[in-house]
Design an enzyme around this catalytic site. Structure first.
Site, mmCIF file in Angstrom:
data_model
loop_
_atom_site.group_PDB
_atom_site.id
_atom_site.type_symbol
_atom_site.label_atom_id
_atom_site.label_comp_id
_atom_site.label_asym_id
_atom_site.label_seq_id
_atom_site.Cartn_x
_atom_site.Cartn_y
_atom_site.Cartn_z
ATOM 1 N N THR A 13 45.711 94.397 -11.521
ATOM 2 C CA THR A 13 46.264 95.270 -12.557
ATOM 3 C C THR A 13 47.612 95.830 -12.106
ATOM 4 O OG1 THR A 13 45.140 97.266 -11.712
ATOM 5 C CG2 THR A 13 43.957 95.923 -13.337
ATOM 6 N N GLY A 14 48.414 96.261 -13.078
ATOM 7 C CA GLY A 14 49.733 96.794 -12.753
ATOM 8 C C GLY A 14 50.549 95.793 -11.974
ATOM 9 N N THR A 16 53.076 93.500 -12.979
ATOM 10 C CA THR A 16 54.311 92.896 -13.481
ATOM 11 C C THR A 16 55.514 93.211 -12.599
ATOM 12 O OG1 THR A 16 54.708 94.789 -14.958
ATOM 13 C CG2 THR A 16 53.507 92.898 -15.874
ATOM 14 N N GLY A 18 56.761 95.281 -8.480
ATOM 15 C CA GLY A 18 56.413 96.052 -7.292
ATOM 16 C C GLY A 18 55.286 95.475 -6.457
ATOM 17 N N ILE A 19 54.446 96.364 -5.945
ATOM 18 C CA ILE A 19 53.364 95.980 -5.058
ATOM 19 C C ILE A 19 52.391 95.042 -5.756
ATOM 20 C CG2 ILE A 19 51.355 96.835 -3.787
ATOM 21 C CD1 ILE A 19 52.999 99.353 -3.128
ATOM 22 N N SER A 141 47.181 105.487 -1.321
ATOM 23 C CA SER A 141 48.477 105.925 -0.804
ATOM 24 C C SER A 141 48.252 106.825 0.398
ATOM 25 C CB SER A 141 49.231 106.695 -1.889
ATOM 26 O OG SER A 141 50.342 107.381 -1.358
ATOM 27 N N TYR A 154 48.991 113.727 -8.073
ATOM 28 C CA TYR A 154 49.016 112.334 -7.616
ATOM 29 C C TYR A 154 48.198 112.183 -6.334
ATOM 30 C CZ TYR A 154 50.821 108.024 -5.512
ATOM 31 O OH TYR A 154 50.935 106.787 -4.925
#
Length: 264
Positions: A13-14, A16, A18-19, A141, A154
């Protein structure tokens, strides 16, 4: 060490940029059939093409959905009923003074950063357990261990992922399914570069100079002394997804450049 994920289905997921994109690319290079999830079709198309070019594979799939919602997760599950490797990378962040973080912001960050992974893991872990093999990762993180004062919500959401991951690892104990969290530090993603450029503009310095200032002022304990690349983070994720990592589960795997002041 040669990592071979041939015959495995991976869902990221996520993915598209970066990581997430770096992880998806690494998994595809290792032989996995990769499906990426994103909200924007144009970005999905670009990411699919990039992964295909980098890996030489023609079976990269894309699912347009907002995995930060219940409906979006259901759409993902309907289009990809099974997965052997689940990378819960989707996440949002942003600096905000604690006293200005309203209930809506707390709710949003928990839905995206925590519940997206909970919903998908709850579904895919059952199939992994039945097949006696699987890999689930939650991208957390260093902020989970080192809650940043500039974005408490966050850090708290990432700390919650640690609990989810450890608990699920216990649920799946002895099943052949491993569950781990990955803890990156400051990473030179598109989003981070944009943030550094904006902060640098306010202070009259370049984005590169702002990275150095940011680390000195906000992460002074860094041993790496620079932002990591998405690929450096992805390398750990690919290993954790491999057959070779079969004895690594219930762990918080750090790739944060030594920021956390702990040897444990």
């Amino acid at each position: 060490m040669h990592i071979d994920l041939s015959g495995k289905q991976a869902l990221v997921t996520g993915a598209t940029a970066g990581i997430g994109l770096a992880i998806a690319t690494g998994l595809a290079r290792a032989g996995a059939q990769v499906t990426i999830v994103g909200r924007d079709q144009a970005k999905l198309d670009q990411a699919q093409a990039a992964i295909a070019q980098a890996s030489g594979r023609d079976d990269v799939r894309g699912i347009q959905a907002d995995a930060g919602t219940t409906e979006g997760c259901q759409a993902v599950i309907e289009q990809q009923p099974e997965a052997d490797i689940l990378i819960n990378n989707l996440g949002i962040y942003g600096a905000c003074p604690f006293f200005e973080i309203n209930d809506a912001a707390w709710e949003e960050i928990f839905q995206v950063n925590v519940m997206s992974g909970v919903r998908l893991a709850r579904h895919y872990a059952k199939g992994m357990q039945a097949r006696s093999w699987g890999r689930i990762q939650f991208i957390s993180s260093e902020s989970a261990l080192n809650i940043p004062s500039e974005m408490v919500h966050y850090g708290v959401s990432k700390a919650a992922l640690q609990g989810v991951s450890r608990g699920l690892a216990k649920v799946l104990a002895g099943s052949g399914v491993t569950v781990n969290t990955i803890l990156p530090g400051p990473t030179r993603t598109e989003g981070a570069q944009a943030m550094m450029a904006e902060m640098g503009k306010e202070r009259g310095v370049t984005a590169e100079q702002m990275e150095t200032l940011f680390l000195a002022e906000n992460r002074p304990s860094t041993l790496l002394k620079r932002f990591a690349t998405p690929e450096e983070v992805a390398n750990l994720c690919i290993y954790a997804a491999s057959p070779q990592a079969s004895a690594t589960t219930g762990a918080a795997l750090r790739v944060e450049g030594g920021i956390v002041e702990s040897i444990a």
